[in-house]
Design an enzyme around this catalytic site. Structure first.
Site, PDB file in Angstrom:
ATOM      1  CD  GLU B  54      38.109 -52.650-123.233  1.00 29.11           C
ATOM      2  OE1 GLU B  54      37.293 -51.928-122.668  1.00 29.11           O
ATOM      3  OE2 GLU B  54      38.239 -53.848-122.999  1.00 29.11           O
ATOM      4  CB  SER B  55      42.989 -52.652-127.721  1.00 27.68           C
ATOM      5  OG  SER B  55      42.274 -52.386-128.911  1.00 27.68           O
TER       6      SER B  55
END
Lengths: 282, 263
Positions: B54-55
Site C-alpha cells: 500500500e506504500s
C-alpha cells in the site's frame, strides 16, 4: 521562493499553538527532526494529521503537544503498538487525545481533494463498517449520474504541512523520490505554509555527481512557489530513512517499543534526545 | 537441508496461506504474516505473483522481508512505485487487485474483521492500530484471504468493532452494501482453513493441518463452528517450502538486526 532557514527558525516562524499540522511520510522520509523541533519549542493544542502516525507522533503525543489526531493507521510498523498513543487514548495521559479516524483510502483521497482545492473527496468506501458511527465527518453522497451511494470525507487542509525530502536546489525547488507517499498532496493542501527539511541542498538536480532516483522510483518535484521554508537537515528522517542517502534504522523502531511502554523511561529519553537544547544540534 | 525440525504452527499457517496464491495473481499484501506468505509463494510455486504494497509499490521483489510497508528494499527492483493516493484510487478501487491478504485482531463467523479497538470505542481496553487499508482492500479486491492465529479471543462470536466487512450479516450483504469484490474466500489459521458456506456465508471448517484434531479447532473458536462433512486433512509443509521460508527469515533477521513480524 522559499526561505532557507535553520530548522529552529523555520518551525518558530510557521508552527503555532492550536494549529492543524501534518508531518507526512509513508514509512519513508518521515520528518522526525522537524517533529522534535516542534516538541522542543513546546507547541501545544496541535491537531496532528497523518495517515500513518508512527514514532514521531508517539513522541509529540507523549510530550503533550497534541489535542487531536487525524489518522488511518497508528502503529509501530512491523513491531506493534504506539504506547504513548495508546496511553493517551486509553488513560488520557499526559492529556486526553481526540481521534478522527479514517481508512487509508479515504485519507489518501482527502489529501488529493485538499491539493485540488475541492471541499470533499469521494470514494467507494466505509460501507458496512463501524467507522462512520464514530467519525461524523464520514458521510454518504449519491452519484448524480449513476445513483450509486458513495462515501464522502472532507478535504484535508492543514494549516502547516511539514515533510522531509532528499534534495532542494538553490532556487528552492524540492525533489523527493522512492516511496513518495502523500507528501506532494500534503504540501499542496497546506493553507498557510509548507516546511521542508532536506538531506542536501544542491546547485541543480541534473548537475554532474548529484544523487538521483532509480529507474523505477516515483519522483515528486515541488516547485519553489509552493514551498515556504527549507531547512538542510542531513539525517532528518532518522530512524526513518531517505532513499539514496540513509537506510531505515529498524533496530531503533524495535527498541522504541520498550522506551515508549513506560512513562518515566519515555520522559527520560525525550529529555535526553529531544527536549534539551543541545539536542537541537542535529 | 537433509534434516529439518518439525514446523512451528506459524510456519504451517504461512505455508498454507502461500499455497492459496496462484501463479500470476496480483496480491495486495500487508506487513507481517501476509508479507511472509506472499514472498514465500513468489519463491516457490508462484514466481509470477505480483506483490503490491500500500506504500505505492507494484511488483515488489524483496530479497528479505520488509519490516515496514515502506522499506527501501520494496522499492528497489519493483516494477513501479506510485504515490499513495494513486495506489488506493487507480489500483485498488480501480479493481486491479486479485487477492487481498489481511490480518485482524478479531474475526467473526461471517469473516468480518476488527483491527480498531478491544472494548468500547471511546474507552477501549486495547487501542489497536486501526483500519489502514483493510476496509477498502476487502471491498475491492476480487477475493480476500484472512490470516490469523486461531484462538477463541480472535475468532469471536461478536466483534467489538467492525473495521472491515467480510460477508456482513450473511447472503446478499455485500451486494446490498455495494462491495465490488467477492469478499473473504478463506480464513487460514495455524489450526486449519475456514471457508464461507456457499449458501449461508458462515465460516465452516473445511480443512485441518497435519496432526490437528478437528474438535480442538471447534474448542478454539468463539462460536459453534460447523465442520464440513468432507473435511480435508491438509498436507504438511514440504521440506522445500520450509527451507525457503526459513532461509527468508534468516536473511531478514541478518539484514534488519531484528526478526520481521511473523517470523
Amino acid at each position: 521562493m522559499p526561505a532557507f532557514l535553520p530548522l529552529r527558525d523555520a518551525v518558530a516562524a510557521h508552527v503555532r499553538d492550536g494549529d492543524v499540522v501534518a508531518l507526512e511520510g509513508f514509512t519513508h522520509l518521515i520528518p522526525h527532526a522537524a517533529g522534535h523541533e516542534i516538541a522542543r519549542q513546546g507547541r501545544r493544542d496541535l491537531t496532528l494529521v497523518r495517515m500513518t502516525p508512527d514514532l514521531v507522533y508517539d513522541q509529540l503525543i507523549g510530550a503533550g503537544c497534541a489535542r487531536r489526531l487525524v489518522f488511518s493507521w497508528g502503529g509501530n510498523p512491523g513491531v506493534g503498538s504506539l504506547h504513548r498513543l495508546r496511553d493517551a487514548v486509553e488513560h488520557g495521559w499526559p492529556r486526553p487525545l481526540e481521534l478522527e479516524e479514517h481508512s487509508h483510502a479515504a485519507m489518501a483521497a482527502a489529501w488529493a481533494a485538499g491539493a485540488s482545492g475541492l471541499p470533499f473527496a469521494v470514494l467507494r468506501g466505509y460501507a458496512g463498517t463501524d467507522l462512520p458511527t464514530h467519525n461524523p465527518t464520514v458521510r454518504r453522497v449519491t452519484c448524480p449520474f449513476t445513483g450509486e451511494s458513495l462515501a464522502a470525507v472532507p478535504a484535508l487542509r492543514p494549516d502547516v504541512t511539514v515533510i522531509h525530502a532528499q534534495q532542494a536546489d538553490r532556487a528552492g525547488n524540492v525533489r523527493l523520490w522512492g516511496i513518495v507517499g502523500v507528501q506532494k498532496e500534503a504540501v499542496l493542501a497546506a493553507r498557510r505554509a509548507a516546511l521542508v527539511t532536506v538531506e542536501e541542498v544542491v546547485d541543480d538536480f541534473d548537475a554532474p555527481g548529484v544523487r538521483g532516483p532509480g529507474a523505477r522510483d516515483a519522483v515528486a518535484i515541488l516547485p519553489s512557489f509552493v514551498v515556504h521554508a527549507i531547512s538542510e537537515v542531513p539525517g532528518g528522517a532518522h530512524p526513518s530513512y531517505a532513499a539514496g542517502y540513509t537506510t531505515r534504522d529498524n533496530a531503533f523502531y524495535a527498541a522504541w517499543d520498550a522506551i515508549a511502554r513506560d512513562r518515566e523511561r519515555f520522559r527520560t529519553w525525550m529529555d535526553a534526545h529531544v527536549l534539551r537544547p543541545e539536542a537541537a544540534g542535529v | 537441508m537433509s534434516e529439518f525440525s518439525h514446523p512451528t504452527p506459524t510456519e504451517v499457517l504461512t505455508v498454507a496461506a502461500a499455497r492459496a496464491i496462484r501463479d500470476g495473481a496480483v496480491c495486495f499484501v500487508g506487513i507481517g504474516l501476509p508479507s511472509a506468505t506472499a514472498n514465500l509463494a513468489r519463491r516457490t510455486h508462484a514466481p509470477g505473483a505480483v506483490l503490491v504494497y500500500e506504500s505505492g509499490v507494484i511488483g515488489a521483489r524483496p530479497d528479505v522481508l520488509p519490516l515496514s510497508i515502506g522499506d527501501g528494499e520494496l522499492a528497489e527492483r519493483a516494477t513501479a512505485v506510485v504515490g499513495v493516493p494513486e495506489m488506493f484510487a487507480y489500483w485498488l478501487q480501480g479493481g486491479r487487485i486479485d487477492v487481498g491478504f489481511l490480518g485482524a485482531a478479531q474475526v467473526d463467523r461471517f469473516a468480518n474483521l476488527n483491527s480498531t479497538v478491544i472494548g468500547d470505542y471511546d474507552r477501549p481496553t486495547t487501542r489497536l492500530p486501526g483500519a489502514g487499508g483493510a476496509p477498502e482492500i476487502a471491498a475491492a479486491a476480487r477475493e480476500t484471504i484472512v490470516v490469523v492465529r486461531h484462538s477463541p479471543r480472535v475468532l469471536v462470536e461478536r466483534l467489538d468493532f467492525v473495521t472491515t466487512v467480510g460477508h456482513g450479516d450473511g447472503p446478499g450483504a455485500r451486494a446490498r452494501l455495494g462491495l465490488t469484490g467477492r469478499g473473504p474466500s478463506a480464513v487460514i489459521t495455524d489450526l486449519g482453513v475456514l471457508r464461507p458456506d456457499p449458501a449461508t456465508c458462515e465460516l465452516t471448517l473445511t480443512g485441518v493441518h497435519d496432526g490437528v484434531d478437528p474438535d480442538a479447532v471447534v474448542r478454539a473458536t468463539g462460536w459453534p463452528l460447523r465442520v464440513a462433512t468432507d473435511l480435508a486433512f491438509l498436507p504438511p509443509p514440504t521440506a522445500h517450502e520450509l527451507a525457503v521460508l526459513r532461509d527468508l527469515h534468516a536473511r531478514t533477521a541478518a539484514a534488519h538486526g531484528v526478526a520481521a513480524m511473523g517470523a
